[in-house]
Write a protein that holds these residues in place. Structure first.
Motif, PDB file in Angstrom:
ATOM      1  N   GLN A 167      12.898 -13.589  15.003  1.00 27.90           N
ATOM      2  CA  GLN A 167      12.330 -12.232  14.902  1.00 27.90           C
ATOM      3  C   GLN A 167      11.338 -12.162  13.739  1.00 27.90           C
ATOM      4  N   GLU A 168      11.768 -12.662  12.582  1.00 26.42           N
ATOM      5  CA  GLU A 168      10.903 -12.608  11.394  1.00 26.42           C
ATOM      6  C   GLU A 168       9.681 -13.515  11.567  1.00 26.42           C
ATOM      7  N   ALA A 169       9.932 -14.714  12.134  1.00 25.74           N
ATOM      8  CA  ALA A 169       8.831 -15.679  12.303  1.00 25.74           C
ATOM      9  C   ALA A 169       7.790 -15.128  13.279  1.00 25.74           C
ATOM     10  N   PHE A 170       8.247 -14.496  14.378  1.00 26.86           N
ATOM     11  CA  PHE A 170       7.308 -13.978  15.385  1.00 26.86           C
ATOM     12  C   PHE A 170       6.473 -12.837  14.815  1.00 26.86           C
ATOM     13  N   GLN A 171       7.148 -11.941  14.082  1.00 25.97           N
ATOM     14  CA  GLN A 171       6.436 -10.762  13.561  1.00 25.97           C
ATOM     15  C   GLN A 171       5.335 -11.144  12.574  1.00 25.97           C
ATOM     16  N   SER A 172       5.528 -12.299  11.924  1.00 25.05           N
ATOM     17  CA  SER A 172       4.493 -12.705  10.962  1.00 25.05           C
ATOM     18  C   SER A 172       3.608 -13.831  11.506  1.00 25.05           C
ATOM     19  N   SER A 173       3.777 -14.192  12.802  1.00 22.19           N
ATOM     20  CA  SER A 173       2.999 -15.320  13.332  1.00 22.19           C
ATOM     21  C   SER A 173       1.650 -14.867  13.893  1.00 22.19           C
ATOM     22  N   LYS A 174       0.754 -15.848  14.043  1.00 23.31           N
ATOM     23  CA  LYS A 174      -0.572 -15.559  14.594  1.00 23.31           C
ATOM     24  C   LYS A 174      -0.479 -15.208  16.075  1.00 23.31           C
ATOM     25  N   LEU A 175       0.605 -15.705  16.733  1.00 26.29           N
ATOM     26  CA  LEU A 175       0.772 -15.424  18.163  1.00 26.29           C
ATOM     27  C   LEU A 175       1.005 -13.931  18.410  1.00 26.29           C
ATOM     28  N   ASN A 176       1.447 -13.237  17.360  1.00 26.32           N
ATOM     29  CA  ASN A 176       1.711 -11.798  17.492  1.00 26.32           C
ATOM     30  C   ASN A 176       0.452 -11.020  17.090  1.00 26.32           C
ATOM     31  N   ALA A 177      -0.619 -11.226  17.858  1.00 26.63           N
ATOM     32  CA  ALA A 177      -1.906 -10.608  17.511  1.00 26.63           C
ATOM     33  C   ALA A 177      -1.850  -9.092  17.643  1.00 26.63           C
ATOM     34  N   ASP A 178      -1.003  -8.597  18.554  1.00 25.39           N
ATOM     35  CA  ASP A 178      -0.928  -7.144  18.774  1.00 25.39           C
ATOM     36  C   ASP A 178      -0.034  -6.438  17.752  1.00 25.39           C
ATOM     37  N   GLY A 179       0.548  -7.187  16.843  1.00 29.47           N
ATOM     38  CA  GLY A 179       1.410  -6.587  15.822  1.00 29.47           C
ATOM     39  C   GLY A 179       2.697  -6.003  16.386  1.00 29.47           C
ATOM     40  N   LEU A 180       3.274  -6.673  17.395  1.00 28.00           N
ATOM     41  CA  LEU A 180       4.517  -6.178  18.013  1.00 28.00           C
ATOM     42  C   LEU A 180       5.663  -6.292  17.022  1.00 28.00           C
ATOM     43  N   SER A 181       6.567  -5.321  17.069  1.00 22.45           N
ATOM     44  CA  SER A 181       7.780  -5.471  16.269  1.00 22.45           C
ATOM     45  C   SER A 181       8.963  -5.674  17.215  1.00 22.45           C
ATOM     46  N   ILE A 182       9.956  -6.396  16.720  1.00 19.59           N
ATOM     47  CA  ILE A 182      11.110  -6.770  17.539  1.00 19.59           C
ATOM     48  C   ILE A 182      12.356  -6.123  16.949  1.00 19.59           C
ATOM     49  N   ASP A 183      13.108  -5.420  17.787  1.00 18.20           N
ATOM     50  CA  ASP A 183      14.406  -4.874  17.385  1.00 18.20           C
ATOM     51  C   ASP A 183      15.492  -5.620  18.147  1.00 18.20           C
ATOM     52  N   VAL A 184      16.543  -6.026  17.446  1.00 21.95           N
ATOM     53  CA  VAL A 184      17.593  -6.811  18.116  1.00 21.95           C
ATOM     54  C   VAL A 184      18.931  -6.088  18.027  1.00 21.95           C
ATOM     55  N   LEU A 185      19.626  -6.053  19.157  1.00 21.61           N
ATOM     56  CA  LEU A 185      20.966  -5.462  19.217  1.00 21.61           C
ATOM     57  C   LEU A 185      21.952  -6.599  19.472  1.00 21.61           C
ATOM     58  N   TYR A 186      22.846  -6.877  18.508  1.00 20.53           N
ATOM     59  CA  TYR A 186      23.790  -7.987  18.641  1.00 20.53           C
ATOM     60  C   TYR A 186      25.142  -7.480  19.136  1.00 20.53           C
ATOM     61  N   ARG A 187      25.605  -7.970  20.243  1.00 23.60           N
ATOM     62  CA  ARG A 187      26.935  -7.656  20.782  1.00 23.60           C
ATOM     63  C   ARG A 187      27.422  -8.849  21.606  1.00 23.60           C
ATOM     64  N   GLY A 188      28.667  -8.732  22.132  1.00 27.13           N
ATOM     65  CA  GLY A 188      29.157  -9.715  23.088  1.00 27.13           C
ATOM     66  C   GLY A 188      28.362  -9.582  24.383  1.00 27.13           C
ATOM     67  N   SER A 189      28.149 -10.695  25.103  1.00 29.75           N
ATOM     68  CA  SER A 189      27.293 -10.663  26.303  1.00 29.75           C
ATOM     69  C   SER A 189      27.754  -9.646  27.357  1.00 29.75           C
ATOM     70  N   PRO A 190      29.067  -9.554  27.695  1.00 26.85           N
ATOM     71  CA  PRO A 190      29.473  -8.560  28.699  1.00 26.85           C
ATOM     72  C   PRO A 190      29.191  -7.127  28.236  1.00 26.85           C
ATOM     73  N   GLU A 191      29.331  -6.895  26.927  1.00 26.18           N
ATOM     74  CA  GLU A 191      29.061  -5.551  26.389  1.00 26.18           C
ATOM     75  C   GLU A 191      27.573  -5.215  26.529  1.00 26.18           C
ATOM     76  N   LEU A 192      26.740  -6.238  26.323  1.00 26.21           N
ATOM     77  CA  LEU A 192      25.291  -6.023  26.468  1.00 26.21           C
ATOM     78  C   LEU A 192      24.949  -5.638  27.902  1.00 26.21           C
ATOM     79  N   LEU A 193      25.616  -6.312  28.846  1.00 29.83           N
ATOM     80  CA  LEU A 193      25.402  -6.011  30.265  1.00 29.83           C
ATOM     81  C   LEU A 193      25.773  -4.556  30.556  1.00 29.83           C
ATOM     82  N   ALA A 194      26.952  -4.149  30.042  1.00 22.27           N
ATOM     83  CA  ALA A 194      27.416  -2.769  30.263  1.00 22.27           C
ATOM     84  C   ALA A 194      26.454  -1.769  29.632  1.00 22.27           C
ATOM     85  N   LEU A 195      26.015  -2.081  28.423  1.00 22.75           N
ATOM     86  CA  LEU A 195      25.118  -1.184  27.688  1.00 22.75           C
ATOM     87  C   LEU A 195      23.789  -1.020  28.427  1.00 22.75           C
TER      88      LEU A 195
END
Lengths: 277, 268
Positions: free
Chosen positions: B48-76
């Motif tokens: 996340q940090e590397a992408f936000q500061s990389s040249k590949l991120n020309a559009d200045g996208l920001s990344i938000d990450v939600l960490y949970r167990g995989s089945p919980e992510l599916l339900a969410l």
């Protein structure tokens, strides 16, 4: 008969001893809880410092204070208004509303979180969420905190309004005062202690709210991260010392606010309202 | 009454400023939301940090990450529709998501293996949990954590059920298991070979045949995503040499060909 020598005096001493033991044991448990955090944090002082220095944790601190104050103000106004209505007026459905207002206090926090998420994302209300961006954003934190806080304010304020009902207010109304005048000039000033207590309870609940916030607002680092969520995230990344350090930070802030509330309620509101200290 | 209104107004204005002050300037509703398995927090935070500061991120996208167990992510995701990308700890969950037409075929990022983690006991004692050993255990629930599902598949569902009954604690995520072992709450736990990288005091041992189970970590884009182009940009970064290096630093092996076949499945 002199109570200090009789059988009742022995009974009083035993009774007092039981109360003192209960107080000492429970106080010790509470101190041990705080001590446990200090101990764990002390084992990894560098880790603690690194955690507290993180920008995300500092953001979480300001977000926690900001959202909890915001939701406390909303809870106070809404809870007080509904408490006054239910306490002073009898109408069809008022008992149902009274029952409903207690529900958030008794419901498991996760139920509130999942219910909010379903309400805003699975029902026709989804357009509202799409428009105002509530779920998984800062407003979700405030909504979740307000739901529970309002219930606590309602219960505290209603108990006070019930005590006042029909006394001075009744006299004022017979002298020609409008309901608004009675409420703003008599009921509210006479309820200052209850208002301070409501603020303290609603803020404390909002500041420590976790379950509904986790489900409804998510746990996005730096975006919807309040301090209880920070503890959860630090634990999930294996940083126990960091989690303990944030816990201590929360205890410190809660203690400061508690002292402020005590100080304010004694020195200003209580003495002005004429209630016993 | 006026004083109440005044104090309330002041408190709300002050708290609004606090909230605005607290929010990162580069994050908001335009951010790409990644739903990520809790066990991958280490490498994904770095990505996340590397992408936000990389040249590949020309559009200045920001990344938000939600960490949970995989089945919980599916339900969410099913309840709320939240998420643009999915990074699951095991390709099994991607298959579930793909079969239910929730996300496209995963792009493989790395692989890991199940193992036993411990701190104070010997390797022999750690391995004894497979034979009613006298050590205390923290085990992941197969219905909540990919690692639980993996170990249940290796040792057999009935055996794992018995192990769970004898366990002191059963947990929803691998990180919770690792925290239990790291803090000395229990002697042994089941985790991925990459988990000890997050905990300095953890040792690990791979029991015989456990390395035959490869857990493929992959990244998919949700069909419901409103930011597919942005999500794909982050996905490409994850699979790029820079992204792969981050995974390698966290102990992941390069993905195998079988997983790469999944990535070649047609995309909607």
């Amino acid at each position: 008969m002199n109570r200090s020598n009789g059988p009742s005096a022995n009974s009083d001493r035993r009774f007092d001893a039981v109360l003192i033991v209960a107080a000492v044991v429970f106080s010790t448990v509470l101190l041990a809880l705080i001590g446990a955090n200090v101990w764990v944090a002390g084992l990894d002082r560098i880790g603690v410092w690194e955690t507290l220095k993180q920008t995300e944790i500092q953001q979480a601190l300001w977000l926690s204070i900001g959202t909890s104050v915001y939701s406390t103000v909303i809870s106070l106004w809404v809870g007080t208004a509904i408490a006054h209505l239910i306490s002073q007026r009898q109408f069809w459905g008022c008992r149902f509303i009274d029952l409903l207002m207690d529900l958030p206090v008794f419901l498991p926090p996760l139920v509130i979180g999942i219910s909010l998420l379903i309400l805003f994302r699975q029902t026709p209300l989804v357009w509202f969420d799409e428009w105002f961006h509530i779920a998984f954003a800062v407003p979700a934190i405030i909504v979740a905190q307000t739901i529970v806080g309002t219930a606590f304010v309602y219960r505290t304020m209603k108990a006070t309004f019930d005590q006042h009902a029909g006394r001075i207010e009744g006299i004022a109304e017979t002298l020609g005062a409008s309901r608004w005048q009675v409420f703003s000039r008599i009921t509210l000033p006479a309820s200052k202690q209850a208002i301070v207590a409501s603020i303290a309870i609603a803020w404390a609940r909002a500041f420590g709210e976790f379950g509904p916030v986790l489900v409804f607002a998510g746990s996005f680092r730096g975006r919807t991260e309040v301090l209880p969520v920070s503890i959860y995230l630090e634990l999930n990344s294996g940083n126990v010392a960091g989690a303990a350090a944030i816990s201590l930070l929360m205890i410190l802030i809660a203690a400061i606010v508690l002292l402020l509330v005590r100080f304010t309620s004694r020195d200003r509101f209580t003495s002005r309202a004429g209630s016993p200290r | 009454m006026r004083s109440y209104v005044g104090i309330s107004g002041f408190a709300m204005i002050a708290s609004t400023f606090l909230i605005l002050f607290a929010r990162s300037a580069n994050q908001g509703h335009d951010a790409v939301v990644v739903l990520c398995a809790a066990s991958l927090a280490g490498p994904v935070t770095e990505l996340q940090e590397a992408f936000q500061s990389s040249k590949l991120n020309a559009d200045g996208l920001s990344i938000d990450v939600l960490y949970r167990g995989s089945p919980e992510l599916l339900a969410l995701h099913r309840i709320s529709g939240v998420g643009d990308l999915l990074i699951a700890a095991d390709v099994h969950y991607h298959r579930v998501f793909v079969e239910t037409e929730i996300c496209d075929a995963p792009m493989p990022l790395g692989k890991q293996f199940p193992c036993l983690i411990f701190t104070s006991v010997s390797e022999k004692d750690a391995l004894s949990i497979l034979n009613h050993g006298g050590v205390t255990t923290s085990l992941p629930k197969p219905q909540h954590a990919a690692i639980g599902r993996a170990v249940a598949k290796i040792v057999g569902a009935q055996t794992y059920q018995r192990m769970l009954q004898n366990a002191r604690v059963s947990r929803e995520t691998v990180t919770q298991v690792a925290t239990d072992v790291s803090n000395g709450v229990v002697d042994v736990g089941c985790a991925w070979t990459t988990t000890p990288r997050q905990f300095s005091n953890l040792k690990n041992v791979v029991p015989p045949h456990w390395d035959q189970y490869e857990s493929q970590v992959g990244v998919s884009v949700f069909y419901a995503s409103q930011k597919r182009a942005a999500a794909n940009a982050f996905r490409k970064f994850c699979a790029s040499p820079a992204g792969q290096n981050i995974f390698a630093d966290h102990g992941f092996s390069a993905p195998t060909a079988s997983a790469k076949n999944l990535a070649s499945a047609p995309q909607k």
